[in-house]
Design a protein around this motif. Structure first.
Motif, PDB file in Angstrom:
ATOM      1  N   TYR A 117       0.847  -1.190   0.000  1.00  0.00           N
ATOM      2  CA  TYR A 117       0.000   0.000   0.000  1.00  0.00           C
ATOM      3  C   TYR A 117       0.886   1.244   0.000  1.00  0.00           C
ATOM      4  N   THR A 118       0.265   2.394  -0.228  1.00  0.00           N
ATOM      5  CA  THR A 118       1.050   3.630  -0.211  1.00  0.00           C
ATOM      6  C   THR A 118       1.633   3.897   1.171  1.00  0.00           C
ATOM      7  N   TYR A 119       1.028   3.318   2.214  1.00  0.00           N
ATOM      8  CA  TYR A 119       1.526   3.542   3.568  1.00  0.00           C
ATOM      9  C   TYR A 119       2.484   2.438   4.031  1.00  0.00           C
ATOM     10  N   THR A 120       2.755   1.444   3.190  1.00  0.00           N
ATOM     11  CA  THR A 120       3.730   0.415   3.561  1.00  0.00           C
ATOM     12  C   THR A 120       5.118   1.037   3.565  1.00  0.00           C
ATOM     13  N   SER A 121       5.821   0.934   4.691  1.00  0.00           N
ATOM     14  CA  SER A 121       7.136   1.580   4.792  1.00  0.00           C
ATOM     15  C   SER A 121       8.260   0.607   5.118  1.00  0.00           C
ATOM     16  N   ASN A 122       7.960  -0.493   5.838  1.00  0.00           N
ATOM     17  CA  ASN A 122       9.033  -1.423   6.176  1.00  0.00           C
ATOM     18  C   ASN A 122       8.494  -2.843   6.303  1.00  0.00           C
ATOM     19  N   LEU A 123       9.303  -3.789   5.859  1.00  0.00           N
ATOM     20  CA  LEU A 123       9.027  -5.223   5.966  1.00  0.00           C
ATOM     21  C   LEU A 123      10.296  -5.859   6.517  1.00  0.00           C
ATOM     22  N   THR A 124      10.181  -6.503   7.676  1.00  0.00           N
ATOM     23  CA  THR A 124      11.374  -7.002   8.364  1.00  0.00           C
ATOM     24  C   THR A 124      11.220  -8.466   8.720  1.00  0.00           C
ATOM     25  N   SER A 125      12.202  -9.254   8.310  1.00  0.00           N
ATOM     26  CA  SER A 125      12.286 -10.653   8.722  1.00  0.00           C
ATOM     27  C   SER A 125      13.016 -10.711  10.060  1.00  0.00           C
ATOM     28  N   ARG A 126      12.396 -11.376  11.026  1.00  0.00           N
ATOM     29  CA  ARG A 126      12.990 -11.504  12.356  1.00  0.00           C
ATOM     30  C   ARG A 126      13.561 -12.903  12.550  1.00  0.00           C
ATOM     31  N   LEU A 127      14.783 -12.963  13.097  1.00  0.00           N
ATOM     32  CA  LEU A 127      15.416 -14.225  13.462  1.00  0.00           C
ATOM     33  C   LEU A 127      15.469 -14.323  14.982  1.00  0.00           C
ATOM     34  N   ASN A 128      15.415 -15.552  15.488  1.00  0.00           N
ATOM     35  CA  ASN A 128      15.468 -15.745  16.936  1.00  0.00           C
ATOM     36  C   ASN A 128      16.212 -17.035  17.240  1.00  0.00           C
ATOM     37  N   SER A 129      16.738 -17.116  18.465  1.00  0.00           N
ATOM     38  CA  SER A 129      17.523 -18.284  18.869  1.00  0.00           C
ATOM     39  C   SER A 129      16.638 -19.519  18.977  1.00  0.00           C
ATOM     40  N   THR A 130      17.213 -20.662  18.632  1.00  0.00           N
ATOM     41  CA  THR A 130      16.521 -21.938  18.800  1.00  0.00           C
ATOM     42  C   THR A 130      17.363 -22.854  19.681  1.00  0.00           C
ATOM     43  N   GLN A 131      16.692 -23.835  20.283  1.00  0.00           N
ATOM     44  CA  GLN A 131      17.359 -24.802  21.148  1.00  0.00           C
ATOM     45  C   GLN A 131      17.434 -26.155  20.450  1.00  0.00           C
ATOM     46  N   PRO A 132      18.635 -26.756  20.429  1.00  0.00           N
ATOM     47  CA  PRO A 132      18.775 -28.044  19.747  1.00  0.00           C
ATOM     48  C   PRO A 132      18.568 -29.255  20.654  1.00  0.00           C
ATOM     49  N   ASP A 133      18.611 -29.048  21.978  1.00  0.00           N
ATOM     50  CA  ASP A 133      18.615 -30.199  22.890  1.00  0.00           C
ATOM     51  C   ASP A 133      17.228 -30.462  23.468  1.00  0.00           C
ATOM     52  N   ILE A 134      16.286 -30.661  22.584  1.00  0.00           N
ATOM     53  CA  ILE A 134      14.911 -31.015  22.946  1.00  0.00           C
ATOM     54  C   ILE A 134      14.679 -32.464  22.523  1.00  0.00           C
ATOM     55  N   THR A 135      13.997 -33.221  23.376  1.00  0.00           N
ATOM     56  CA  THR A 135      13.710 -34.622  23.070  1.00  0.00           C
ATOM     57  C   THR A 135      12.205 -34.860  23.150  1.00  0.00           C
ATOM     58  N   ILE A 136      11.684 -35.599  22.193  1.00  0.00           N
ATOM     59  CA  ILE A 136      10.280 -36.019  22.209  1.00  0.00           C
ATOM     60  C   ILE A 136      10.287 -37.544  22.133  1.00  0.00           C
ATOM     61  N   ILE A 137       9.623 -38.185  23.105  1.00  0.00           N
ATOM     62  CA  ILE A 137       9.845 -39.622  23.272  1.00  0.00           C
ATOM     63  C   ILE A 137       8.593 -40.301  23.812  1.00  0.00           C
ATOM     64  N   ASN A 138       8.477 -41.584  23.528  1.00  0.00           N
ATOM     65  CA  ASN A 138       7.483 -42.425  24.199  1.00  0.00           C
ATOM     66  C   ASN A 138       8.070 -42.899  25.527  1.00  0.00           C
ATOM     67  N   GLU A 139       7.317 -42.745  26.580  1.00  0.00           N
ATOM     68  CA  GLU A 139       7.754 -43.208  27.898  1.00  0.00           C
ATOM     69  C   GLU A 139       6.867 -44.378  28.318  1.00  0.00           C
ATOM     70  N   PHE A 140       7.499 -45.518  28.607  1.00  0.00           N
ATOM     71  CA  PHE A 140       6.773 -46.734  28.966  1.00  0.00           C
ATOM     72  C   PHE A 140       6.684 -46.815  30.487  1.00  0.00           C
ATOM     73  N   LEU A 141       5.475 -46.689  30.980  1.00  0.00           N
ATOM     74  CA  LEU A 141       5.283 -46.534  32.419  1.00  0.00           C
ATOM     75  C   LEU A 141       5.782 -47.740  33.206  1.00  0.00           C
ATOM     76  N   GLU A 142       5.634 -48.951  32.646  1.00  0.00           N
ATOM     77  CA  GLU A 142       6.077 -50.137  33.374  1.00  0.00           C
ATOM     78  C   GLU A 142       7.593 -50.251  33.430  1.00  0.00           C
ATOM     79  N   SER A 143       8.256 -49.578  32.490  1.00  0.00           N
ATOM     80  CA  SER A 143       9.712 -49.701  32.444  1.00  0.00           C
ATOM     81  C   SER A 143      10.328 -48.405  31.945  1.00  0.00           C
ATOM     82  N   PRO A 144      10.504 -47.424  32.818  1.00  0.00           N
ATOM     83  CA  PRO A 144      11.130 -46.170  32.404  1.00  0.00           C
ATOM     84  C   PRO A 144      12.480 -46.431  31.743  1.00  0.00           C
TER      85      PRO A 144
END
Length: 484
Positions: free
Chosen positions: A300-327
């Motif tokens: 639009y005529t009022y569009t003045s800035n478009l900015t891509s934002r970057l942010n930190s990410t964490q690599p040490d995340i785990t998603i897992i099935n946990e078996f209650l009878e045998s952790p």
């Protein structure tokens, strides 16, 4: 008196707008044309022979002929946001071997030429927008009209032509109809109008209209910033002609023309930069929560800035099935599902199959358990590049997209080497380790949004099996307690 034909010549012309050094040119001969004729004291009517004629006719009685031409265009050819800078009309008038002078007037007719129940002859008694000077034929009896009108043309000398065309463009009606009359002394025979360059006969569209116009523009600064506000690397701008994203170092200021369908598609960096990755775009400093990248912006005529934002990410995340009878039990063939709005996995056919993420339209993807969405591990070509912490929930505790989601199967049949049998496991709910390191919107549902709260978080789908001991030693080497 010769037969009088009530005809309307309708001929369609293909028109192409031309872009030249910031100016746009629409040039076309009329798409519709006809003549109207009137005898004194009688009604006027369409009269033709499919030619362009103006002036006097005598066939038992005296008649006056007037010519009408209509140009049509589309929004793509002349947008309604355009401002006309100049208007040029070109045609030739010819009267056989006569050396009479020619004076004509132009009249702005507010109807498209095929409109029913309109007396165009009568309409040309009004709305005069131009009266030519007296024009003298050349040695070959031709009068060549090549007249340009601008906003600077004096009033009464053609400014009204520019104004009529400019208003026609901005009206959104997409047509201009002009009536042409011979003025001063109407002497026999009448004039014939044809193409300016002599190559177009009077039986075809031959009056050339050229409209030069400009469009409003705006300056837009495109940037890409790390979390410390440092501008970094480059942003791609989609080039339709090359079918590719052209990279521009940031910040970069573009000067873009603005019409109702002005859109620009930008591609933020898709790699890790200083352990940060793209999280969202900002449009005029406002966060756009549709995190798809590449992304198309309406400008639009009022569009003045478009900015891509970057942010930190964490690599040490785990998603897992946990078996209650045998952790800690880790079968070789159990699975978990993860939905990542930032995963770059979709070849977009509208943009040359360039890969992009899918935002909240991302699908769940089945992954082996345990699953690590870290910086480098590839899952059939998918690399997650870490996850954002505290993404998807406000400080007030309200869930707000975009966010990650996890999903478990209600039932999994898993063969265990410890028992030599296949056991059925049932989903019991979600939990996080350490406690509070992740939050679930629906912790008891198979599928739920999830927010990772800290590095090192483990998200667990808790499963309970059948015919299994809940003694963790039951599956140790040499144990005899295999069943319950």
């Amino acid at each position: 008196m010769k037969p009088i034909f009530k005809t309307l010549a309708i001929i369609l012309i293909t028109i192409t707008p031309i872009l030249l050094k910031g100016q746009h040119t629409f040039s076309s001969k009329e798409t519709l044309f006809t003549n109207w004729i009137k005898r004194d004291g009688q009604a006027s009517y369409v009269w033709g022979n499919n030619t362009h004629r103006v002036g006097a006719l005598y066939q038992t009685y005296w008649y006056e002929i007037r010519n009408f031409a209509c140009w049509q265009w589309t929004y793509d050819e002349i947008p309604t946001e355009a401002t006309v800078t100049s208007v040029t009309l070109k045609f030739r008038a010819y009267k056989g071997n006569y050396q009479d002078n020619f004076t004509f007037s132009l009249h702005n007719i507010p109807y498209i030429l095929n409109s029913p129940n309109i007396d165009f002859f009568n309409e040309s008694n009004y709305n005069q927008i131009y009266l030519s000077p007296t024009l003298t034929p050349d040695a070959n009896h031709n009068v060549f009209i090549n007249q340009t009108f601008t906003a600077q043309t004096p009033v009464g000398q053609g400014w009204e032509v520019w104004n009529a065309v400019n208003n026609a463009v901005k009206s959104g009606n997409y047509f201009l109809t002009l009536g042409i009359r011979e003025r001063i002394n109407l002497l026999l025979p009448h004039w014939t109008i044809s193409g300016y360059d002599l190559s177009v006969p009077t039986t075809q569209p031959c009056i050339e209209l050229t409209i030069i116009y400009e469009l409003p523009n705006t300056s837009v600064t495109v940037d890409q910033r790390l979390s410390n506000e440092t501008s970094v690397d480059s942003v791609g701008l989609w080039n339709k002609l090359n079918s590719s994203f052209e990279k521009y170092s940031v910040p970069h200021t573009f000067d873009w023309e603005v019409i109702s369908n002005t859109k620009k598609t930008l591609l933020a960096n898709q790699n890790l930069l200083s352990y940060q990755k793209y999280i969202h775009w900002e449009n005029n400093s406002q966060i756009d929560n549709n995190v798809v990248n590449h992304k198309t912006f309406q400008i639009y005529t009022y569009t003045s800035n478009l900015t891509s934002r970057l942010n930190s990410t964490q690599p040490d995340i785990t998603i897992i099935n946990e078996f209650l009878e045998s952790p800690g039990l880790n079968p070789i063939n159990d699975s978990i599902h993860f939905k990542d709005p930032w995963l770059i996995d979709f070849p977009d056919p509208l943009y040359g199959n360039a890969l992009r993420n899918r935002g909240m339209d991302a699908p769940f993807k089945q992954r082996p358990s345990p699953f690590y969405p870290d910086y480098t591990t590839s899952y059939y070509g998918d690399v997650y590049k870490g996850v954002f912490l505290n993404q998807g929930i406000t400080p007030q505790g309200q869930w707000q997209p975009p966010y990650y989601s996890v999903k478990a199967d209600a039932v999994q049949d898993i063969p265990l080497s410890q028992t030599g049998r296949t056991h059925r496991f049932y989903f019991q709910g979600w939990s996080a380790s350490p406690l509070g390191s992740a939050e679930f919107q629906y912790p008891d549902s198979l599928e739920t949004p999830v927010v990772f709260k800290q590095e090192g978080a483990t998200v667990q789908a808790n499963l309970k099996g059948t015919q299994l001991s809940n003694n963790s030693n039951a599956y140790s080497k040499g144990s005899q307690r295999k069943f319950v």
